[in-house]
Design a protein around this motif. Structure first.
Motif, mmCIF file in Angstrom:
data_model
loop_
_atom_site.group_PDB
_atom_site.id
_atom_site.type_symbol
_atom_site.label_atom_id
_atom_site.label_comp_id
_atom_site.label_asym_id
_atom_site.label_seq_id
_atom_site.Cartn_x
_atom_site.Cartn_y
_atom_site.Cartn_z
ATOM 1 N N GLU A 89 0.800 -1.221 0.000
ATOM 2 C CA GLU A 89 0.000 0.000 0.000
ATOM 3 C C GLU A 89 0.837 1.278 0.000
ATOM 4 O O GLU A 89 0.356 2.323 -0.409
ATOM 5 C CB GLU A 89 -0.918 0.027 1.234
ATOM 6 C CG GLU A 89 -1.770 -1.225 1.418
ATOM 7 C CD GLU A 89 -2.888 -1.364 0.390
ATOM 8 O OE1 GLU A 89 -3.373 -0.325 -0.097
ATOM 9 O OE2 GLU A 89 -3.266 -2.512 0.075
ATOM 10 N N CYS A 90 2.044 1.228 0.502
ATOM 11 C CA CYS A 90 2.816 2.458 0.670
ATOM 12 C C CYS A 90 4.286 2.147 0.440
ATOM 13 O O CYS A 90 4.756 1.094 0.842
ATOM 14 C CB CYS A 90 2.612 2.990 2.089
ATOM 15 S SG CYS A 90 3.706 4.355 2.537
ATOM 16 N N SER A 91 5.002 3.048 -0.239
ATOM 17 C CA SER A 91 6.425 2.798 -0.387
ATOM 18 C C SER A 91 7.252 3.821 0.388
ATOM 19 O O SER A 91 8.418 4.028 0.100
ATOM 20 C CB SER A 91 6.840 2.722 -1.858
ATOM 21 O OG SER A 91 5.976 3.448 -2.674
ATOM 22 N N GLY A 92 6.610 4.466 1.345
ATOM 23 C CA GLY A 92 7.346 5.379 2.209
ATOM 24 C C GLY A 92 8.071 6.467 1.435
ATOM 25 O O GLY A 92 9.259 6.687 1.634
ATOM 26 N N CYS A 93 7.345 7.163 0.553
ATOM 27 C CA CYS A 93 8.020 8.130 -0.320
ATOM 28 C C CYS A 93 8.406 9.397 0.431
ATOM 29 O O CYS A 93 9.127 10.235 -0.092
ATOM 30 C CB CYS A 93 7.143 8.470 -1.517
ATOM 31 S SG CYS A 93 5.760 9.539 -1.098
ATOM 32 N N GLY A 94 7.885 9.554 1.642
ATOM 33 C CA GLY A 94 8.307 10.693 2.450
ATOM 34 C C GLY A 94 7.537 11.976 2.189
ATOM 35 O O GLY A 94 7.879 13.031 2.731
ATOM 36 N N ASN A 95 6.518 11.891 1.337
ATOM 37 C CA ASN A 95 5.723 13.086 1.058
ATOM 38 C C ASN A 95 4.351 12.627 0.603
ATOM 39 O O ASN A 95 4.096 12.491 -0.584
ATOM 40 C CB ASN A 95 6.422 13.918 -0.021
ATOM 41 C CG ASN A 95 5.774 15.271 -0.199
ATOM 42 O OD1 ASN A 95 4.841 15.619 0.528
ATOM 43 N ND2 ASN A 95 6.240 16.018 -1.167
ATOM 44 N N CYS A 96 3.492 12.361 1.538
ATOM 45 C CA CYS A 96 2.246 11.659 1.236
ATOM 46 C C CYS A 96 1.231 12.535 0.520
ATOM 47 O O CYS A 96 0.885 13.616 0.972
ATOM 48 C CB CYS A 96 1.627 11.104 2.511
ATOM 49 S SG CYS A 96 0.365 9.891 2.136
ATOM 50 N N SER A 97 0.767 12.053 -0.624
ATOM 51 C CA SER A 97 -0.244 12.814 -1.357
ATOM 52 C C SER A 97 -1.536 12.025 -1.515
ATOM 53 O O SER A 97 -2.261 12.196 -2.489
ATOM 54 C CB SER A 97 0.314 13.266 -2.708
ATOM 55 O OG SER A 97 1.288 12.379 -3.175
ATOM 56 N N LEU A 98 -1.820 11.170 -0.552
ATOM 57 C CA LEU A 98 -3.053 10.368 -0.623
ATOM 58 C C LEU A 98 -4.310 11.230 -0.690
ATOM 59 O O LEU A 98 -5.321 10.805 -1.245
ATOM 60 C CB LEU A 98 -3.140 9.419 0.586
ATOM 61 C CG LEU A 98 -2.280 8.147 0.502
ATOM 62 C CD1 LEU A 98 -2.333 7.381 1.810
ATOM 63 C CD2 LEU A 98 -2.749 7.266 -0.644
ATOM 64 N N CYS A 134 -2.832 4.957 -3.251
ATOM 65 C CA CYS A 134 -1.502 5.482 -3.575
ATOM 66 C C CYS A 134 -0.998 5.031 -4.950
ATOM 67 O O CYS A 134 -0.680 3.865 -5.140
ATOM 68 C CB CYS A 134 -0.486 5.037 -2.523
ATOM 69 S SG CYS A 134 1.199 5.468 -2.988
ATOM 70 N N VAL A 179 1.800 5.964 -6.300
ATOM 71 C CA VAL A 179 3.259 5.794 -6.256
ATOM 72 C C VAL A 179 3.576 4.316 -6.022
ATOM 73 O O VAL A 179 4.507 3.756 -6.591
ATOM 74 C CB VAL A 179 3.873 6.643 -5.120
ATOM 75 C CG1 VAL A 179 5.368 6.441 -5.031
ATOM 76 C CG2 VAL A 179 3.544 8.117 -5.318
ATOM 77 N N THR A 180 2.765 3.690 -5.208
ATOM 78 C CA THR A 180 2.997 2.300 -4.841
ATOM 79 C C THR A 180 2.176 1.329 -5.673
ATOM 80 O O THR A 180 2.658 0.286 -6.084
ATOM 81 C CB THR A 180 2.601 2.101 -3.359
ATOM 82 O OG1 THR A 180 3.225 3.121 -2.592
ATOM 83 C CG2 THR A 180 3.015 0.734 -2.857
HETATM 84 S S1 SF4 Z 1 2.099 8.895 -1.310
HETATM 85 FE FE1 SF4 Z 1 2.056 6.657 -1.270
HETATM 86 S S2 SF4 Z 1 4.207 6.068 -0.964
HETATM 87 FE FE2 SF4 Z 1 4.059 8.212 -0.401
HETATM 88 S S3 SF4 Z 1 3.711 8.158 1.797
HETATM 89 FE FE3 SF4 Z 1 1.683 8.286 0.828
HETATM 90 S S4 SF4 Z 1 1.005 6.154 0.636
HETATM 91 FE FE4 SF4 Z 1 3.199 6.114 1.046
#
Ligand code: SF4
Ligand code: SF4
Lengths: 222, 302
Positions: free
Chosen positions: A131-140, A147, A149-150
């Motif tokens: 669900e998440c790749s820890g991109c460090g800037n969440c735009s959910l 997401c 990105v993931t």
């Molecule tokens: S945008 Fe996607 S990858 Fe980045 S923090 Fe949020 S859920 Fe994780």
């Protein structure tokens, strides 16, 4: 949670073969939830290894232990006596847990028994999804809580590619197209206008592209 | 705007444009390209040079496009964001323009999972919409993405892809609008077999005034056999070959199926010529370049 799956037994045998005394160290948090490295998996793996070594007419001493979390110093301490008694630690934690052990016990051999896969959830019993790749800037917020990105195989931020058909991703009929899900969610939320929003090139500096990351909480530093 | 390329010039004169396709070889043999160009030259206004299509490793589209320039035909260099980050993308575009390449088609690219080397890491640093924008911004502002002034900025005629047959259908026109906003000058579509759906898409694009802002070239690929029709429908991402087309191909004897495929293709081109909002045709006769002359001549485009 962090998900993972146990390495194939033959690979594990090769890893522990050089040692006479091995501690299989489970972790009671994420990898327990995904059935890769909790107490139960430690027990099953220990029996399987004992049996395999017996069949190979080789001797090995296996000790079992599961601690609450291998990624936290507070819990790691508990494993100390067991570690002292053995030649190697086969950790069934995620990659972070394995490394935390290696940092803490700098002179000990720490072997990974699990292939760490992703940050995800148990979507339905036995099915885990990333669900998440820890991109460090969440735009959910703009993507309706899905997401891209993931979950989009091409990390597309401005809409689906031409391979999206019948709700599934072009890479595989069992993978939902993230953009299909985004559009469904935005429709439900009445936020379809978000789709028209232009998303500029992502700043990957906050992701792994910027090098290994560190989180600093000044207020907690002692 | 002064025409940026011959393709641009033809389209801006309101003439029905024809583009073809040339897949680079799996190796360094430039003769393969020369031979394909010999078959296409004189029948198309420009030829797309694919960029490691279906993620199978081939000669780079830049090098192959440069060979096309040398052979006297105008290339449309395809560029995918699968294999390059923004640094490589800008640098490759500058390099390509310096080699005389004046048209670019900006794509996401097929996922490497389909290709010859599925173990590869992909890039997808920016998406195709941002690739379009990057080329446009370099051209219009003379600066790279960091805002640095380029001594000679690439002045390319910018193309993008559209797939009216992908889902969700309602979103496809929004996506087209997004690509036009980003700077697409022309669009080449996925192969058209489902004409009803294509007509609906172009109607919506007309209604929103999009076809006045961009040139649209309808994609066609002549079918060689019923087997190919079935394969494309099932295996090629984003392709829609309706049952009636497959049935029609099945309905003729194997040895005449290629002729039937050409007939279907000619009918499609005929319809496209009459459709408001369509400005040309993109003929993707993959590894069947010899058929292009026949199609163009019989469609009365030459
Ligand atoms: S945008 Fe996607 S990858 Fe980045 S923090 Fe949020 S859920 Fe994780
Ligand atoms: S089909 Fe959907 S999820 Fe898959 S790559 Fe394309 S847009 Fe992304």
């Amino acid at each position: 949670m962090i998900t993972g799956s146990q390495k194939p037994i033959n690979e594990i045998i090769k890893l522990v073969e050089p040692y006479k005394k091995v501690l299989i160290l489970g972790c009671g948090t994420c990898v327990k939830t995904c059935f890769a490295g909790g107490e139960d998996e430690v027990a099953v793996l220990a029996s399987a290894l004992r049996l395999s070594f017996k069949q190979m007419a080789k001797s090995i001493d296996i000790e079992e232990l599961t601690i609450e979390r291998q990624c936290e110093n507070e819990f790691i301490q508990e494993a100390s006596p067991g570690i002292a008694r053995n030649e190697a630690i086969l950790s069934l934690a995620c990659g972070a847990g394995v490394q935390a052990m290696a940092k803490r016990f700098a002179k000990e051999v720490v072997l990974p028994g699990v292939n760490t896969t992703f940050i995800g959830i148990q979507e339905s019993p036995g099915i885990f999804t990333e669900e998440c790749s820890g991109c460090g800037n969440c735009s959910l917020a703009i993507f309706g809580g899905v997401c891209p990105v993931t979950r989009c195989a091409k990390k597309l931020l401005n809409g689906p590619c031409g391979g999206s058909q019948n709700g599934v991703c072009e890479i595989d009929p069992d993978t939902p197209c993230a953009w299909h899900l985004i559009i469904e969610r935005l429709t439900t939320l009445g936020q379809l206008d978000n789709l028209k929003t232009y998303i500029p090139p992502k700043n990957w500096n906050t992701s792994l592209s910027g090098g290994p990351r560190k989180l600093i909480r000044e207020d907690h530093i002692i | 705007m002064k025409p940026l390329s011959r393709l641009h010039e033809k389209l801006s004169q309101g003439k029905f444009a024809i583009t073809g396709e040339c897949g680079p070889p799996r190796g360094s043999n430039k003769d393969v390209i020369d031979n394909k160009i010999t078959l296409l030259n004189g029948f198309v206004d420009a030829v797309n040079v694919t960029d490691n299509q279906t993620a199978i490793v081939r000669m780079s589209s830049i090098a192959a496009a440069a060979h096309v320039v040398a052979a006297g035909l105008e290339p449309v260099m395809q560029m995918v964001v699968r294999d390059r980050n923004r640094i490589a993308i800008q640098s490759d575009i500058m390099g390509a323009y310096s080699l005389g390449i004046k048209n670019i088609l900006c794509l996401s690219g097929d996922h490497q999972k389909f290709g010859s080397q599925p173990d590869a890491m992909n890039v997808f640093d920016i998406d195709s919409v941002n690739l379009i924008r990057t080329v446009r911004d370099m051209r219009n502002t003379g600066k790279d993405m960091s805002g640095f002034d380029l001594d000679v900025a690439p002045q390319m005629f910018i193309g993008a892809a559209a797939n009216p047959f992908a889902d969700p259908f309602d979103y496809r026109v929004i996506r087209l609008a997004k690509k036009i906003d980003a700077g697409a000058d022309f669009i080449q579509t996925q192969c058209i077999y489902n004409m009803d759906r294509f007509k609906e898409w172009i109607r919506r694009a007309n209604d929103e005034g999009l076809t006045e802002k961009v040139y649209i070239l309808g994609g066609v690929t002549p079918l060689r056999s019923a087997g190919m029709a079935r394969y494309m429908n099932k295996k090629v991402a984003g392709m829609d070959v309706p049952d009636e087309i497959i049935k029609r191909m099945d309905g003729v004897d194997k040895q005449y199926q290629a002729d039937e495929g050409i007939k279907i293709c000619l009918e499609t081109i005929e319809t496209l010529k009459e459709l408001t909002g369509v400005h040309g045709v993109h003929i993707m006769a993959i590894e069947w370049e010899a058929v292009v002359e026949q199609l163009v001549t019989q469609a009365g485009l030459k």
